[in-house]
Scaffold this motif. Structure first.
Motif, PDB file in Angstrom:
ATOM      1  N   LYS A   1       0.890  -1.171   0.000  1.00  0.00           N
ATOM      2  CA  LYS A   1       0.000   0.000   0.000  1.00  0.00           C
ATOM      3  C   LYS A   1       0.926   1.218   0.000  1.00  0.00           C
ATOM      4  O   LYS A   1       1.544   1.524   1.015  1.00  0.00           O
ATOM      5  N   ASP A   2       1.046   1.862  -1.137  1.00  0.00           N
ATOM      6  CA  ASP A   2       2.053   2.922  -1.312  1.00  0.00           C
ATOM      7  C   ASP A   2       3.439   2.381  -0.945  1.00  0.00           C
ATOM      8  O   ASP A   2       4.137   2.969  -0.110  1.00  0.00           O
ATOM      9  N   GLY A   3       3.811   1.286  -1.495  1.00  0.00           N
ATOM     10  CA  GLY A   3       5.064   0.618  -1.138  1.00  0.00           C
ATOM     11  C   GLY A   3       4.779  -0.529  -0.192  1.00  0.00           C
ATOM     12  O   GLY A   3       3.645  -0.722   0.252  1.00  0.00           O
ATOM     13  N   ILE A   4       5.829  -1.282   0.124  1.00  0.00           N
ATOM     14  CA  ILE A   4       5.638  -2.435   1.010  1.00  0.00           C
ATOM     15  C   ILE A   4       5.582  -1.977   2.460  1.00  0.00           C
ATOM     16  O   ILE A   4       6.404  -1.169   2.895  1.00  0.00           O
ATOM     17  N   THR A   5       4.607  -2.487   3.201  1.00  0.00           N
ATOM     18  CA  THR A   5       4.504  -2.156   4.623  1.00  0.00           C
ATOM     19  C   THR A   5       4.417  -3.444   5.449  1.00  0.00           C
ATOM     20  O   THR A   5       4.050  -4.494   4.920  1.00  0.00           O
TER      21      THR A   5
ATOM     22  N   ILE B   1      14.202  -5.856   9.482  1.00  0.00           N
ATOM     23  CA  ILE B   1      13.540  -6.649   8.439  1.00  0.00           C
ATOM     24  C   ILE B   1      13.862  -6.021   7.092  1.00  0.00           C
ATOM     25  O   ILE B   1      13.748  -4.806   6.923  1.00  0.00           O
ATOM     26  N   ASP B   2      14.299  -6.853   6.179  1.00  0.00           N
ATOM     27  CA  ASP B   2      14.585  -6.392   4.824  1.00  0.00           C
ATOM     28  C   ASP B   2      13.687  -7.173   3.867  1.00  0.00           C
ATOM     29  O   ASP B   2      13.664  -8.399   3.904  1.00  0.00           O
ATOM     30  N   LEU B   3      12.937  -6.452   3.043  1.00  0.00           N
ATOM     31  CA  LEU B   3      11.981  -7.115   2.145  1.00  0.00           C
ATOM     32  C   LEU B   3      12.266  -6.743   0.701  1.00  0.00           C
ATOM     33  O   LEU B   3      12.560  -5.577   0.413  1.00  0.00           O
ATOM     34  N   PHE B   4      12.195  -7.716  -0.174  1.00  0.00           N
ATOM     35  CA  PHE B   4      12.202  -7.361  -1.588  1.00  0.00           C
ATOM     36  C   PHE B   4      11.419  -8.390  -2.387  1.00  0.00           C
ATOM     37  O   PHE B   4      11.292  -9.544  -1.999  1.00  0.00           O
ATOM     38  N   VAL B   5      10.885  -7.887  -3.489  1.00  0.00           N
ATOM     39  CA  VAL B   5      10.051  -8.719  -4.352  1.00  0.00           C
ATOM     40  C   VAL B   5      10.831  -8.915  -5.652  1.00  0.00           C
ATOM     41  O   VAL B   5      10.896  -7.993  -6.468  1.00  0.00           O
TER      42      VAL B   5
ATOM     43  N   PHE C   1      13.265 -15.889   4.777  1.00  0.00           N
ATOM     44  CA  PHE C   1      11.988 -16.570   4.616  1.00  0.00           C
ATOM     45  C   PHE C   1      11.371 -16.151   3.286  1.00  0.00           C
ATOM     46  O   PHE C   1      11.785 -15.163   2.694  1.00  0.00           O
ATOM     47  N   MET C   2      10.374 -16.896   2.877  1.00  0.00           N
ATOM     48  CA  MET C   2       9.623 -16.498   1.691  1.00  0.00           C
ATOM     49  C   MET C   2       8.138 -16.541   1.998  1.00  0.00           C
ATOM     50  O   MET C   2       7.677 -17.425   2.710  1.00  0.00           O
ATOM     51  N   ASP C   3       7.424 -15.585   1.474  1.00  0.00           N
ATOM     52  CA  ASP C   3       5.978 -15.581   1.626  1.00  0.00           C
ATOM     53  C   ASP C   3       5.378 -15.183   0.278  1.00  0.00           C
ATOM     54  O   ASP C   3       6.056 -14.564  -0.542  1.00  0.00           O
ATOM     55  N   VAL C   4       4.130 -15.536   0.045  1.00  0.00           N
ATOM     56  CA  VAL C   4       3.470 -15.115  -1.190  1.00  0.00           C
ATOM     57  C   VAL C   4       2.677 -13.858  -0.892  1.00  0.00           C
ATOM     58  O   VAL C   4       1.807 -13.847  -0.029  1.00  0.00           O
ATOM     59  N   LEU C   5       3.047 -12.789  -1.609  1.00  0.00           N
ATOM     60  CA  LEU C   5       2.503 -11.464  -1.336  1.00  0.00           C
ATOM     61  C   LEU C   5       1.457 -11.090  -2.385  1.00  0.00           C
ATOM     62  O   LEU C   5       1.650 -11.340  -3.573  1.00  0.00           O
TER      63      LEU C   5
ATOM     64  N   VAL D   1       7.716 -12.768  -1.841  1.00  0.00           N
ATOM     65  CA  VAL D   1       8.479 -11.691  -1.208  1.00  0.00           C
ATOM     66  C   VAL D   1       9.540 -12.375  -0.338  1.00  0.00           C
ATOM     67  O   VAL D   1       9.250 -13.341   0.372  1.00  0.00           O
ATOM     68  N   ILE D   2      10.772 -11.912  -0.461  1.00  0.00           N
ATOM     69  CA  ILE D   2      11.865 -12.488   0.336  1.00  0.00           C
ATOM     70  C   ILE D   2      12.029 -11.628   1.589  1.00  0.00           C
ATOM     71  O   ILE D   2      12.200 -10.408   1.496  1.00  0.00           O
ATOM     72  N   ILE D   3      11.957 -12.265   2.726  1.00  0.00           N
ATOM     73  CA  ILE D   3      12.029 -11.556   4.008  1.00  0.00           C
ATOM     74  C   ILE D   3      13.330 -11.942   4.705  1.00  0.00           C
ATOM     75  O   ILE D   3      13.521 -13.106   5.051  1.00  0.00           O
TER      76      ILE D   3
END
Lengths: 122, 134
Positions: free
Chosen positions: A48-52, A72-76, A100-104, A114-116
């Motif tokens: 929402k207006d970037g990753i939050t 926490i570092d996140l990138f898609v 970690f990985m999650d489906v965003l 998304v790689i966390i």
């Protein structure tokens, strides 16, 4: 071998087994690192207006453990190479890092990984 | 004789328990079965990875099936994702569709963990994916 000798042998085996089991329980308890308590599912990563993320979970995690800081570092990959970083607390002594990985739910209905990357500080 | 048998049985049991505890080393997000499960949830636009000017949302496994036969940027994308999670020489992934296959990662004979899954493809047929971890 008479009855007494058999009993002594049996007792020796039981003692060895008991010592092994106690060693095992101590080892398992030592391996239960507090970092295992971190649950990336509870970060509630959203776009929402970037990753939050939900930073309140980070505060709650720090309150429940002996860690003094978390980042926490996140990138898609492919869709957003620019990393989004969040940190809470004191970031002085790095203790452990995990990925970690999650489906965003990303833009326009896409659902992408998304790689966390999490770093915990003591 | 009986004591020896008993002792050996206990040692074997103890070693089995130890081996089981040592093996359970992969944390959350590292399990190949979990990754393959996430793969089935992914949705992208067809135009994201192919030359087709079609913005409709499709399952990523459909794009992968297309990629196995025709090639596309989805292969590089999937490799980037796997590299980010497992490291570039710690996995091997084989994708098979309609008798053709592609391989990502490192070809090894021995892996510590392996998981396979079959995905239905919307144009018909099934995509078979095997993920192995070092």
């Amino acid at each position: 071998m008479d009855f007494m000798e058999s009993m002594i042998c049996m007792m020796a085996v039981v003692i060895v087994l008991g010592l092994y089991l106690s060693f095992l329980s101590v080892s398992v308890a030592a391996d239960q690192d507090q970092s295992d308590l971190f649950n990336p599912d509870l970060l509630d990563v959203r776009v929402k207006d970037g990753i939050t993320i939900d930073e309140s979970y980070l505060y709650m995690f720090l309150a429940e453990t002996d860690y003094r800081g978390v980042s926490i570092d996140l990138f898609v990959p492919f869709f957003q190479e620019e990393h989004a970083t969040f940190s809470v607390g004191s970031l002085q002594h790095e203790h452990t890092a995990s990925e970690f990985m999650d489906v965003l739910e990303y833009e326009n209905g896409r659902k992408v990984p998304v790689i966390i990357r999490t770093v915990l500080y003591t | 004789m009986m004591d020896t048998m008993l002792f050996l049985t206990i040692i074997i049991l103890a070693l089995t328990v130890s081996a089981h505890l040592v093996q359970d080393d992969h944390g959350y997000g590292k399990d190949p079965d979990e990754f393959l499960s996430d793969l089935s949830e992914m949705e992208v636009r067809l135009s994201d990875f192919t030359d087709m000017e079609d913005d409709s949302l499709v399952f990523f496994t459909d794009v992968l099936a297309y990629t196995v036969v025709n090639g596309s940027d989805a292969e590089r994308y999937l490799r980037d994702v796997l590299d980010s999670i497992y490291g570039d020489s710690s996995y091997g992934m084989e994708l098979e569709f309609q008798g053709k296959s592609i391989f990502l990662g490192e070809k090894r004979q021995f892996f510590s963990e392996m998981s396979s899954r079959q995905y239905s493809v919307s144009i018909g047929g099934s995509l078979y994916v095997t993920l192995s971890l070092r």
